[in-house]
Design a protein around this motif. Sequence first.
Motif: not given
Length: 104
Positions: A8-11, A32-33, A55, A59
Motif C-alpha cells: 500500500d502506498d499509504d504509510n 509501499s510499491s 498506487m 497499480d
Amino acid sequence: MSRILIVDDDNDILRFAEVLLASHGHEAVTCSSALRALEILHTHQVDLVVIDIVMPVMDGFDLLKEIKKLPNFRAPILMLTGRNATEDVRRAISLGASDYMIKP
C-alpha cells in the motif's frame, strides 16, 4: 505464525497493519510499491498478499497479474481499495484475486 505481505502506498495503513497483525501473532511484511513487492516475493515465502489497487507507477491490478506469473506462487491475494466500484471487484476476481475489501 503466518507471514502476510501488505502492499500500500499509504504509510499509515502499513503501520496499522504491522501492529494489528503482530498483535494476532502474524508477521507483516510491508512495502509501499508494487516493484518492491515483486522483489520481496522473489525472495520470501508468504501466506497471504494484500494489495492496494490505487498506487503510483504500477497499480494493484498490474501487480496482481505479475504475481500470478510467478512459478509456484499459491498464496491467496486480497485486493484492497478506498473505492467502491463494482467493476473493480469483477476485474480483481477475474484476474485471480481471492477476495476484495473496501477500506473503511
